[in-house]
Design an enzyme around this catalytic site. Structure first.
Site, PDB file in Angstrom:
ATOM      1  N   LYS A 148       0.648   7.959  25.221  1.00 24.19           N
ATOM      2  CA  LYS A 148      -0.105   6.813  25.703  1.00 24.19           C
ATOM      3  C   LYS A 148       0.570   6.232  26.948  1.00 24.19           C
ATOM      4  CE  LYS A 148       2.204   3.497  25.147  1.00 24.19           C
ATOM      5  NZ  LYS A 148       3.325   2.625  25.035  1.00 24.19           N
ATOM      6  N   HIS A 178       2.467   6.046  18.360  1.00 28.16           N
ATOM      7  CA  HIS A 178       3.444   6.185  17.267  1.00 28.16           C
ATOM      8  C   HIS A 178       3.331   5.076  16.219  1.00 28.16           C
ATOM      9  CE1 HIS A 178       5.969   3.439  19.682  1.00 28.16           C
ATOM     10  NE2 HIS A 178       6.673   3.212  18.590  1.00 28.16           N
ATOM     11  N   LYS A 182       3.715   4.943  11.542  1.00 25.75           N
ATOM     12  CA  LYS A 182       4.665   4.106  10.784  1.00 25.75           C
ATOM     13  C   LYS A 182       4.218   4.024   9.334  1.00 25.75           C
ATOM     14  CE  LYS A 182       5.962   1.127  14.700  1.00 25.75           C
ATOM     15  NZ  LYS A 182       7.370   0.765  14.820  1.00 25.75           N
ATOM     16  N   GLU A 216       8.796  -8.770  21.167  1.00 27.56           N
ATOM     17  CA  GLU A 216       9.996  -7.923  21.281  1.00 27.56           C
ATOM     18  C   GLU A 216      11.095  -8.712  21.978  1.00 27.56           C
ATOM     19  OE1 GLU A 216       9.117  -3.426  21.852  1.00 27.56           O
ATOM     20  OE2 GLU A 216       7.930  -4.477  23.344  1.00 27.56           O
ATOM     21  N   ASP A 235       0.572  -1.261  27.902  1.00 30.38           N
ATOM     22  CA  ASP A 235       1.689  -0.635  27.174  1.00 30.38           C
ATOM     23  C   ASP A 235       1.562  -0.873  25.670  1.00 30.38           C
ATOM     24  OD1 ASP A 235       4.194   0.662  26.885  1.00 30.38           O
ATOM     25  OD2 ASP A 235       5.241  -1.256  26.840  1.00 30.38           O
ATOM     26  N   HIS A 240      -1.047   0.245  20.888  1.00 33.29           N
ATOM     27  CA  HIS A 240      -0.556   0.016  19.531  1.00 33.29           C
ATOM     28  C   HIS A 240      -1.307  -1.082  18.766  1.00 33.29           C
ATOM     29  CE1 HIS A 240       2.547   2.626  20.867  1.00 33.29           C
ATOM     30  NE2 HIS A 240       3.297   1.726  21.446  1.00 33.29           N
ATOM     31  N   LYS A 326       7.728  -8.858  26.115  1.00 28.91           N
ATOM     32  CA  LYS A 326       9.151  -8.524  26.226  1.00 28.91           C
ATOM     33  C   LYS A 326       9.960  -9.805  26.351  1.00 28.91           C
ATOM     34  CE  LYS A 326       8.531  -4.018  26.747  1.00 28.91           C
ATOM     35  NZ  LYS A 326       8.629  -3.194  25.548  1.00 28.91           N
TER      36      LYS A 326
HETATM   37  C1  BG6 Z   1       6.406   1.878  23.235  1.00 26.71           C
HETATM   38  C2  BG6 Z   1       6.326   0.965  24.421  1.00 26.71           C
HETATM   39  O1  BG6 Z   1       5.234   2.641  23.131  1.00 26.71           O
HETATM   40  O2  BG6 Z   1       6.569   1.111  22.040  1.00 26.71           O
HETATM   41  C3  BG6 Z   1       7.591   0.103  24.500  1.00 26.71           C
HETATM   42  O3  BG6 Z   1       6.197   1.723  25.614  1.00 26.71           O
HETATM   43  C4  BG6 Z   1       7.807  -0.627  23.188  1.00 26.71           C
HETATM   44  O4  BG6 Z   1       7.486  -0.821  25.578  1.00 26.71           O
HETATM   45  C5  BG6 Z   1       7.773   0.354  22.016  1.00 26.71           C
HETATM   46  O5  BG6 Z   1       9.056  -1.286  23.235  1.00 26.71           O
HETATM   47  C6  BG6 Z   1       7.846  -0.375  20.678  1.00 26.71           C
HETATM   48  O6  BG6 Z   1       7.886   0.560  19.645  1.00 26.71           O
HETATM   49  P1  BG6 Z   1       9.073   0.593  18.567  1.00 26.71           P
HETATM   50  O7  BG6 Z   1       8.588   1.522  17.522  1.00 26.71           O
HETATM   51  O8  BG6 Z   1      10.279   1.060  19.303  1.00 26.71           O
HETATM   52  O9  BG6 Z   1       9.224  -0.822  18.101  1.00 26.71           O
END
Ligand code: BG6
Length: 478
Positions: A148, A178, A182, A216, A235, A240, A326
Site C-alpha cells: 500500500k 498488514h 493482525k 502513533e 498512509d 489501514h 504521528k
Molecule cells: C505502515 C505505515 O503501513 O504502518 C507507517 O506506513 C505506520 O507509517 C505503520 O507507522 C503502523 O503499523 P504498525 O503495525 O507498525 O503499528
C-alpha cells in the site's frame, strides 16, 4: 498447520525500511515457527545503485533481525535461514543479475518451486517493476504481493490496476494491508459472528457511534521521501483504518472464503458517503518542516481525523470517527463502540470519568497482543442503590498460548504462499474508497499545527467528534 509448497520469494526493496523492520524479521519468524516451505530461497532485489553482494545481504538481514526480530539471529536456525538468502539487482533496462539469481535459487529450491514477488518499493516504482516482471516472463505462474498505498487517488488506482492486470491475473495479485493480518483484527470476525452475545446489538438500533483511533508516538523515522508525497490520510486512513472499518461494519459473509469476505467488505466501502472536506481535520506537527527531506513550506498532513458515514440499513445515522497521526501522546490501536443506554430512571445519578463518556461500550484494543472490554454499570456495594462503572475484559496474552501468534506481515506472507486471498484487499473495494475520498482530495483543508506529544490540533480535533470525545482507555484494559 498447512505448510506452503516450495517457494522462491523475491523481495523488491530488500534494502529498504519495510524489509528491515518487518519483512526480513517476519520471514525469519515464519522459519522459526516451521511455517516456511521445506525448500525455500529468498532473493533480495533493489536497483543497481543499491546492489549488495550475497554476503552483504545476509549481514543486512542479520542486523535487521537482531534489531527488529523476536528471536536472535544465531544458531542452526539462523544458519539455515541465512543460507537461503541471495541478492540480484534489477533495473527495468537491466534485469539480468536478478534473472541469474532467480535461476540459481530455483535450481536449489527444486523444479516444483513457486515464485512469489513482494513489491516493498515506493508506489511510483510499481509500474516499471511490474512491466519488467512481464517482459522477462518471471511473472508466469507466479504471485505478487503489492504494498500500500494502492494509488494516490481514483484515477491512479485504476491506472495501476490496468498495469498489473496486463501482467498478472487477479488470482495472482495479493494487495497487502498488514492491519488485516493482525490477530486482534481477525478476532473481530470471531467476536461478531461466532457469538450470539454481540451480533444482535451490532447495528444502528444499539450503537451510537464508532471510533477507530490509531495515534502513533513515532515521527518520520527517516522516511521523509515516502511520507512527503503520501501523508497521514493516504498512509493510514484510506488503507489501514478504513480496512478495519470494513471488518467492523460488514454484514455476515456467507463463508470465510476470499470471495465472500471481500464481497461484504466491498459493499461497506460502496456505502461510504463521500468525504466532505469539512468532515476532515488535517494536522501537521510543529517541527515537521525542519525534518531532513521535508519541504520548508510542506502542506503534507502528519495527522488526519475524519467523520465517516456508512449509508446502509445497518449503520445509517451512526457516525464513524477515524484518527491517526504521528508524534502524538500515545501509540494505540483502539476501536470503541458507544452503546445506546436505557433511561436509568430508578437509579441515582452516578459519576462517570467524562460527562459524555458512554457508560455502556465495547472497546477493542487491537495493538499486539490486544484485548476486548465491555463496559457497563454495576451497583456499588453499600446500603444505597448507587451505580459505578464496571468492566469485563478478555485479554489475549493471558487467555491463549501465544506460541502460534503471527504478526500481521507474517500471517499475510504465509497466506500469499498458500494462495489464500481472504485477507488481501481487492481492486473494487479500493476503488470505492478512493471514489469516496474524491471531494476531500480535490479540496483538502490546510493542515493545522499541533504540538508534538499532544493529541492533535485543538480545538478542531475535539470539535470534529463533539458531542462525543476521543476515548482512550487505560492501555492495560483493566
Ligand atoms: C505502515 C505505515 O503501513 O504502518 C507507517 O506506513 C505506520 O507509517 C505503520 O507507522 C503502523 O503499523 P504498525 O503495525 O507498525 O503499528
Amino acid at each position: 498447520m498447512t505448510r506452503p509448497d516450495d517457494h522462491v520469494i523475491v523481495l523488491f526493496g530488500a534494502t529498504g525500511d519495510l524489509a528491515k523492520r518487518k519483512l526480513l524479521p517476519g520471514l525469519f519468524n515464519l522459519a522459526n515457527a516451521g511455517l516456511l516451505p521445506d525448500r525455500y530461497r529468498i532473493v533480495g532485489s533493489a536497483p543497481t545503485q543499491f546492489a549488495l553482494s550475497d554476503a552483504d545481504f545476509r549481514k543486512h538481514a542479520r542486523d535487521a533481525v537482531a534489531t527488529f526480530g523476536l528471536a536472535e539471529p544465531s544458531g542452526p536456525a539462523w544458519q539455515t535461514f541465512e543460507e537461503a538468502l541471495s541478492f540480484g539487482a534489477a533495473d527495468p533496462e537491466n534485469p539480468e543479475p536478478l534473472l541469474e539469481a532467480v535461476r540459481t535459487a530455483e535450481d536449489s529450491a527444486g523444479s516444483q518451486a513457486r515464485r512469489l514477488f513482494h513489491l516493498a518499493i515506493p508506489p511510483p516504482a510499481f509500474p516499471s517493476v511490474i512491466t519488467m516482471l512481464g517482459d522477462t516472463n518471471l511473472a508466469q505462474e507466479s504471485k505478487v504481493i503489492v504494498e500500500k498505498p494502492f494509488g494516490t487517488d481514483l484515477a491512479s488506482a485504476r491506472a495501476l490496476n490496468e498495469t498489473i492486470h496486463a501482467v498478472f491475473a487477479e488470482s495472482q495479485i495479493f494487495r497487502i494491508d498488514h492491519f488485516l493480518g493482525k490477530e486482534s483484527v481477525d478476532n473481530i470476525l470471531a467476536l461478531r459472528f461466532a457469538n450470539g452475545l454481540f451480533e444482535p446489538i451490532w447495528n444502528r438500533d444499539h450503537i451510537t457511534h464508532v471510533q477507530i483511533d490509531v495515534p502513533e508516538t513515532i515521527g518520520l523515522e527517516g522516511r521523509a521521501r515516502f511520507y512527503e508525497d503520501t501523508g497521514a490520510f493516504r498512509d493510514m486512513i484510506v488503507t489501514h483504518l478504513i480496512q478495519v472499518l470494513g471488518i467492523v461494519a460488514m454484514e455476515p459473509p456467507v463463508t470465510l472464503d476470499a470471495q465472500s469476505l471481500r464481497d461484504e467488505k466491498a459493499k461497506v466501502f460502496q456505502a461510504l458517503r463521500p468525504i466532505e472536506p469539512g468532515h476532515v481535520v488535517r494536522g501537521q506537527y510543529e517541527g515537521y518542516r525542519d525534518e531532513p527531506g521535508v519541504a520548508p513550506d510542506s502542506q503534507t498532513e502528519t495527522l488526519a481525523a475524519l467523520h465517516l458515514e456508512v449509508d446502509n440499513w445497518r449503520w445509517a445515522g451512526v457516525p464513524f470517527y477515524l484518527r491517526s497521526g504521528k508524534n502524538l501522546a500515545q501509540h494505540r490501536e483502539v476501536i470503541t463502540l458507544g452503546l445506546r443506554e436505557p433511561p436509568p430512571r430508578m437509579f441515582h445519578p452516578h459519576f462517570s470519568k467524562h460527562e459524555s463518556e458512554p457508560d455502556n461500550k465495547i472497546v477493542i484494543d487491537f495493538g499486539d497482543p490486544g484485548w476486548i472490554a465491555v463496559d457497563f454499570l454495576a451497583k456499588e456495594p453499600g446500603p444505597t442503590m448507587d451505580l459505578g462503572p464496571a468492566r469485563m475484559t478478555f485479554r489475549y496474552d493471558n487467555s491463549f498460548c501465544q506460541a502460534h501468534g503471527l504478526q500481521g506481515y507474517e500471517r499475510l506472507i504465509l497466506d500469499a504462499m498458500l494462495g489464500d486471498q481472504s485477507l488481501f484487499t481487492r481492486s473494487d473495494g479500493i476503488e470505492h474508497i478512493w471514489d469516496t475520498s474524491t471531494p476531500f482530495l480535490e479540496n483538502p483543508p490546510p493542515p493545522r499545527p499541533y504540538a508534538p506529544g499532544s493529541w492533535g490540533p485543538e480545538p478542531a480535533i475535539n470539535e470534529l467528534i463533539a458531542p462525543h470525545y476521543w476515548y482512550l482507555p487505560d492501555d492495560r484494559g483493566v
